[in-house]
Motif scaffolding. Sequence first.
Motif, PDB file in Angstrom:
ATOM      1  N   TYR A   2       0.843  -1.200   0.000  1.00  0.00           N
ATOM      2  CA  TYR A   2       0.000   0.000   0.000  1.00  0.00           C
ATOM      3  C   TYR A   2       0.873   1.243   0.000  1.00  0.00           C
ATOM      4  O   TYR A   2       1.714   1.432   0.880  1.00  0.00           O
ATOM      5  CB  TYR A   2      -0.921  -0.002   1.223  1.00  0.00           C
TER       6      TYR A   2
ATOM      7  N   LEU B 295      -0.817   4.193  -0.313  1.00  0.00           N
ATOM      8  CA  LEU B 295      -1.747   5.030   0.432  1.00  0.00           C
ATOM      9  C   LEU B 295      -2.748   4.112   1.100  1.00  0.00           C
ATOM     10  O   LEU B 295      -3.308   3.224   0.457  1.00  0.00           O
ATOM     11  CB  LEU B 295      -2.476   6.022  -0.487  1.00  0.00           C
TER      12      LEU B 295
ATOM     13  N   LYS C 240      -5.475   5.169   4.043  1.00  0.00           N
ATOM     14  CA  LYS C 240      -5.938   6.106   5.054  1.00  0.00           C
ATOM     15  C   LYS C 240      -7.410   6.448   4.827  1.00  0.00           C
ATOM     16  O   LYS C 240      -7.825   6.699   3.695  1.00  0.00           O
ATOM     17  CB  LYS C 240      -5.100   7.393   5.008  1.00  0.00           C
ATOM     18  N   ASP C 241      -8.165   6.422   5.919  1.00  0.00           N
ATOM     19  CA  ASP C 241      -9.576   6.834   5.896  1.00  0.00           C
ATOM     20  C   ASP C 241     -10.402   6.058   4.878  1.00  0.00           C
ATOM     21  O   ASP C 241     -11.356   6.592   4.291  1.00  0.00           O
ATOM     22  CB  ASP C 241      -9.689   8.334   5.614  1.00  0.00           C
TER      23      ASP C 241
ATOM     24  N   ASP D 269      -6.308  -2.436   3.912  1.00  0.00           N
ATOM     25  CA  ASP D 269      -5.611  -1.162   4.013  1.00  0.00           C
ATOM     26  C   ASP D 269      -5.558  -0.640   5.442  1.00  0.00           C
ATOM     27  O   ASP D 269      -4.746   0.246   5.743  1.00  0.00           O
ATOM     28  CB  ASP D 269      -6.216  -0.107   3.069  1.00  0.00           C
ATOM     29  N   GLU D 270      -6.366  -1.195   6.344  1.00  0.00           N
ATOM     30  CA  GLU D 270      -6.216  -0.903   7.766  1.00  0.00           C
ATOM     31  C   GLU D 270      -5.242  -1.882   8.410  1.00  0.00           C
ATOM     32  O   GLU D 270      -4.403  -1.491   9.238  1.00  0.00           O
ATOM     33  CB  GLU D 270      -7.578  -0.993   8.467  1.00  0.00           C
TER      34      GLU D 270
ATOM     35  N   ASN E 228      -1.415  -1.269   8.499  1.00  0.00           N
ATOM     36  CA  ASN E 228      -0.879  -0.314   9.464  1.00  0.00           C
ATOM     37  C   ASN E 228      -1.236  -0.650  10.907  1.00  0.00           C
ATOM     38  O   ASN E 228      -0.548  -0.213  11.836  1.00  0.00           O
ATOM     39  CB  ASN E 228      -1.374   1.102   9.145  1.00  0.00           C
ATOM     40  N   SER E 229      -2.309  -1.375  11.110  1.00  0.00           N
ATOM     41  CA  SER E 229      -2.753  -1.757  12.448  1.00  0.00           C
ATOM     42  C   SER E 229      -3.056  -3.252  12.452  1.00  0.00           C
ATOM     43  O   SER E 229      -4.209  -3.668  12.312  1.00  0.00           O
ATOM     44  CB  SER E 229      -4.008  -0.957  12.838  1.00  0.00           C
TER      45      SER E 229
END
Length: 208
Positions: free
Chosen positions: A36, A38, A40-41, A173-174, A177-178
Amino acid sequence: MHTGDTDFEFERRFLVTSLPHHLLEDNSPDIIVQTYFLAKDGYGLRVRLQATQPTAALPLDIDGKAALHRFADEFDLCMLTVKGPNIGGTRYEAERPIDIGVGVAMCARGGTTLAKRRYGVWLGADGWVIDEFCGENRPLVVAECERTSPVVDLEIPSFATAEITGDSRFSNDELVNSPYSVWMKSYLAQLSNQSSRFETGFGKNSYL
């Protein structure tokens, strides 16, 4: 691949707490590595690499970048994808194939990467994808049903523990990062107190 007016995906997704080995014993998984650039959100810009006939299994303890390098010579598909937020089981998704060598080189140079094993099975009236995540996202397993129109009146398989269609924490995509391992215990504790684990706004649920 989605094009033009079909640049949307329609799916329902479910947490699986016990991989259904009886369905997958003769099913060799693909290797999926997603980077990824990008995430985010709910918006994502990613490069997805896939090996459909790997010469070795993807280790569950491997991280994304290590998987990228280990299987760099085995990928036979590369897609560049743009995604928007998930709204009620519908998500904007535009993708196109790109050169595999270029994709590997891009992913090696930037972005954040995750890896997973992907199985495909046919259950009832639908095809299902079952993703077994690696690295920091272990022991997450997600099953999803995707159609060309909203996924309603679905036959939910017995191995589905809870519906996560509307839970953005489980989107790739979440997760990049988490990771799931960070918040798994709190989520499972929360889940244990829920009386209803499947969404009721998609027509009539039935169970396989």
